[in-house]
Design a protein around this motif. Sequence first.
Motif, PDB file in Angstrom:
ATOM      1  N   TYR A   1      -6.435  43.543  68.275  1.00  0.00           N
ATOM      2  CA  TYR A   1      -6.405  42.541  69.337  1.00  0.00           C
ATOM      3  C   TYR A   1      -7.523  41.512  69.165  1.00  0.00           C
ATOM      4  O   TYR A   1      -7.322  40.315  69.394  1.00  0.00           O
ATOM      5  CB  TYR A   1      -6.548  43.214  70.699  1.00  0.00           C
ATOM      6  N   GLY A   2      -8.707  41.974  68.800  1.00  0.00           N
ATOM      7  CA  GLY A   2      -9.857  41.080  68.698  1.00  0.00           C
ATOM      8  C   GLY A   2      -9.658  39.941  67.722  1.00  0.00           C
ATOM      9  O   GLY A   2     -10.091  38.814  67.954  1.00  0.00           O
ATOM     10  N   GLY A   3      -8.996  40.223  66.608  1.00  0.00           N
ATOM     11  CA  GLY A   3      -8.759  39.178  65.620  1.00  0.00           C
ATOM     12  C   GLY A   3      -7.733  38.155  66.051  1.00  0.00           C
ATOM     13  O   GLY A   3      -7.682  37.044  65.506  1.00  0.00           O
ATOM     14  N   LEU A   4      -6.906  38.493  67.046  1.00  0.00           N
ATOM     15  CA  LEU A   4      -5.813  37.622  67.454  1.00  0.00           C
ATOM     16  C   LEU A   4      -6.213  36.573  68.483  1.00  0.00           C
ATOM     17  O   LEU A   4      -5.483  35.609  68.705  1.00  0.00           O
ATOM     18  CB  LEU A   4      -4.663  38.460  68.016  1.00  0.00           C
ATOM     19  N   VAL A   5      -7.358  36.763  69.140  1.00  0.00           N
ATOM     20  CA  VAL A   5      -7.778  35.809  70.161  1.00  0.00           C
ATOM     21  C   VAL A   5      -8.704  34.758  69.552  1.00  0.00           C
ATOM     22  O   VAL A   5      -9.082  34.820  68.387  1.00  0.00           O
ATOM     23  CB  VAL A   5      -8.483  36.529  71.334  1.00  0.00           C
ATOM     24  N   ARG A   6      -9.097  33.786  70.370  1.00  0.00           N
ATOM     25  CA  ARG A   6     -10.051  32.781  69.917  1.00  0.00           C
ATOM     26  C   ARG A   6     -11.445  33.391  69.829  1.00  0.00           C
ATOM     27  O   ARG A   6     -11.750  34.363  70.524  1.00  0.00           O
ATOM     28  CB  ARG A   6     -10.031  31.583  70.867  1.00  0.00           C
ATOM     29  N   SER A   7     -12.292  32.846  68.994  1.00  0.00           N
ATOM     30  CA  SER A   7     -13.597  33.452  68.712  1.00  0.00           C
ATOM     31  C   SER A   7     -14.458  33.605  69.965  1.00  0.00           C
ATOM     32  O   SER A   7     -15.277  34.522  70.050  1.00  0.00           O
ATOM     33  CB  SER A   7     -14.352  32.643  67.654  1.00  0.00           C
ATOM     34  N   LYS A   8     -14.272  32.736  70.955  1.00  0.00           N
ATOM     35  CA  LYS A   8     -15.086  32.801  72.171  1.00  0.00           C
ATOM     36  C   LYS A   8     -14.707  33.982  73.062  1.00  0.00           C
ATOM     37  O   LYS A   8     -15.402  34.260  74.050  1.00  0.00           O
ATOM     38  CB  LYS A   8     -14.973  31.497  72.956  1.00  0.00           C
ATOM     39  N   ASN A   9     -13.617  34.691  72.724  1.00  0.00           N
ATOM     40  CA  ASN A   9     -13.172  35.839  73.521  1.00  0.00           C
ATOM     41  C   ASN A   9     -13.076  37.126  72.717  1.00  0.00           C
ATOM     42  O   ASN A   9     -12.498  38.106  73.194  1.00  0.00           O
ATOM     43  CB  ASN A   9     -11.803  35.536  74.147  1.00  0.00           C
ATOM     44  N   VAL A  10     -13.633  37.152  71.515  1.00  0.00           N
ATOM     45  CA  VAL A  10     -13.449  38.316  70.652  1.00  0.00           C
ATOM     46  C   VAL A  10     -14.102  39.566  71.235  1.00  0.00           C
ATOM     47  O   VAL A  10     -13.515  40.657  71.227  1.00  0.00           O
ATOM     48  CB  VAL A  10     -13.962  38.039  69.221  1.00  0.00           C
ATOM     49  N   LEU A  11     -15.317  39.437  71.773  1.00  0.00           N
ATOM     50  CA  LEU A  11     -16.012  40.616  72.283  1.00  0.00           C
ATOM     51  C   LEU A  11     -15.408  41.115  73.595  1.00  0.00           C
ATOM     52  O   LEU A  11     -15.296  42.327  73.812  1.00  0.00           O
ATOM     53  CB  LEU A  11     -17.497  40.310  72.468  1.00  0.00           C
ATOM     54  N   SER A  12     -15.025  40.189  74.460  1.00  0.00           N
ATOM     55  CA  SER A  12     -14.412  40.619  75.723  1.00  0.00           C
ATOM     56  C   SER A  12     -13.096  41.342  75.464  1.00  0.00           C
ATOM     57  O   SER A  12     -12.749  42.302  76.158  1.00  0.00           O
ATOM     58  CB  SER A  12     -14.193  39.413  76.638  1.00  0.00           C
ATOM     59  N   THR A  13     -12.364  40.902  74.442  1.00  0.00           N
ATOM     60  CA  THR A  13     -11.102  41.555  74.092  1.00  0.00           C
ATOM     61  C   THR A  13     -11.348  42.928  73.488  1.00  0.00           C
ATOM     62  O   THR A  13     -10.680  43.911  73.830  1.00  0.00           O
ATOM     63  CB  THR A  13     -10.310  40.673  73.118  1.00  0.00           C
TER      64      THR A  13
ATOM     65  N   THR B   1      -1.982  23.676  74.279  1.00  0.00           N
ATOM     66  CA  THR B   1      -3.024  23.881  73.273  1.00  0.00           C
ATOM     67  C   THR B   1      -2.620  25.011  72.338  1.00  0.00           C
ATOM     68  O   THR B   1      -2.040  26.009  72.775  1.00  0.00           O
ATOM     69  CB  THR B   1      -4.362  24.243  73.946  1.00  0.00           C
ATOM     70  N   ALA B   2      -2.927  24.870  71.067  1.00  0.00           N
ATOM     71  CA  ALA B   2      -2.620  25.929  70.102  1.00  0.00           C
ATOM     72  C   ALA B   2      -3.640  27.058  70.237  1.00  0.00           C
ATOM     73  O   ALA B   2      -4.849  26.819  70.170  1.00  0.00           O
ATOM     74  CB  ALA B   2      -2.648  25.363  68.683  1.00  0.00           C
ATOM     75  N   PHE B   3      -3.164  28.262  70.462  1.00  0.00           N
ATOM     76  CA  PHE B   3      -4.026  29.446  70.537  1.00  0.00           C
ATOM     77  C   PHE B   3      -3.913  30.174  69.191  1.00  0.00           C
ATOM     78  O   PHE B   3      -3.018  30.999  68.988  1.00  0.00           O
ATOM     79  CB  PHE B   3      -3.603  30.349  71.687  1.00  0.00           C
ATOM     80  N   ILE B   4      -4.823  29.846  68.287  1.00  0.00           N
ATOM     81  CA  ILE B   4      -4.731  30.340  66.919  1.00  0.00           C
ATOM     82  C   ILE B   4      -5.625  31.566  66.735  1.00  0.00           C
ATOM     83  O   ILE B   4      -6.798  31.538  67.127  1.00  0.00           O
ATOM     84  CB  ILE B   4      -5.154  29.233  65.920  1.00  0.00           C
ATOM     85  N   PRO B   5      -5.109  32.655  66.162  1.00  0.00           N
ATOM     86  CA  PRO B   5      -5.952  33.822  65.877  1.00  0.00           C
ATOM     87  C   PRO B   5      -7.167  33.416  65.044  1.00  0.00           C
ATOM     88  O   PRO B   5      -7.039  32.689  64.063  1.00  0.00           O
ATOM     89  CB  PRO B   5      -5.028  34.755  65.092  1.00  0.00           C
ATOM     90  N   HIS B   6      -8.338  33.893  65.444  1.00  0.00           N
ATOM     91  CA  HIS B   6      -9.549  33.427  64.776  1.00  0.00           C
ATOM     92  C   HIS B   6      -9.937  34.273  63.563  1.00  0.00           C
ATOM     93  O   HIS B   6     -10.741  33.842  62.740  1.00  0.00           O
ATOM     94  CB  HIS B   6     -10.719  33.403  65.769  1.00  0.00           C
TER      95      HIS B   6
END
Length: 400
Positions: free
Chosen positions: A27-39, A190-195
């Motif tokens: 899951y962490g890799g699929l979100v934007r970098s600003k939300n990786v830790l919360s995910t 907005t494009a939500f691209i895996p980070h």
Amino acid sequence: MNATDNAFIIVCSALVMFMTPGLALFYGGLVRSKNVLSTIMHSFVLLGLASIIWAMVGYSLSFGHDIGGLIGGLDFAFLNGVGPTTEGSPADNLPHLTFMIFQCMFAVITPALISGAFAERMKFSGFLVFSALWIVLVYAPMCHWVWGGGWMGEMGALDFAGGAVVHMSSAAAALACAIMLGKRKGYGKTAFIPHNLPMTVLGAGILWFGWFGFNAGSALAADGAAANAFVTTHMATAAALLSWLAAEWLHEGKPTTLGAASGAVAGLVAITPAAGFVTPMNAVLIGLGAGAICYGGIMLKNKFGYDDSLDVVGIHGVGGTWGALATGLFATEGALGLFYGNAEQLWIQFVSVVATWVFCFIMTAVIFKIVDTVIGLRATEEDEVRGLDVSLHSETGYQI
């Protein structure tokens, strides 16, 4: 007590535990970098929260004495009577503690799966309260219904390792949360691209590895059924990976790494209810169906307009449903499926699917509404724009 079986299930418990950090990376890799830790935190914190709830009341509500086919009693609350011998153990070849801790790891990962639907927009405090209530009010009844002596298992529904208990329950909850929480700011514009796709692929690999404990361990013995579940798990996953890539290649013109990882997880999900009941070659057919069907499943959110951030419904919901129904088609152990002369089993599987989706969706919606009214579940717009890592946890995943 069988020492070999005990050792095997202890190892399987560790494998299933490892799946939750694997899910965190997936899951962490699929979100934007600003939300990786919360995910990542959504999954990792449940290793603590869900485990304590399981020891206090979750295990007893799931496997305590049956009350009307709906829930277990409180005879095992706070692990009362759950010891290192087989006394009281639902598996008479295993110490009660071994059976309990194996089942605990299922209770940990199931609410973690839901978090993929509301990634990047839920308050952490609300998440903790919601998850605690969901484990007690949704997961424990589902577990009892299927494995603890409840009505679904008594009806004859086949669910070897959690198609209903884990995957459809979490997907129904994910759908309710995605609808009630609303879309992410900028969704559709907005494009939500895996980070970090390498992180996601690593997570998928860990899930594949841990799933051998998830499915083979559900035989509850180091025997031929465990061997069959291990092989069917691998073959279905391999087939689903290829099937997803083929569908994606035909539809989009190019195969992707994300598609390969998603296809593998779709195969793992679909074979979960069937793993101990079907042959390896029938598992290949289930996997081939899972890859293509779940690829189509992820498009449901565009058709119906809900924001399932990381495709929990499309993969776990659609894949779990296909797997449960496919069990009613291909089963050769436990009960024969439709293709082996028993049409009734497919009907039983269908009833279990409908009951799971309806119960888990409605109960989740009720829990969501209560928690949202009392403490709130949606992060503020400002926090969402800044990213939940900084706004909710005061940290960042990467230093620039």
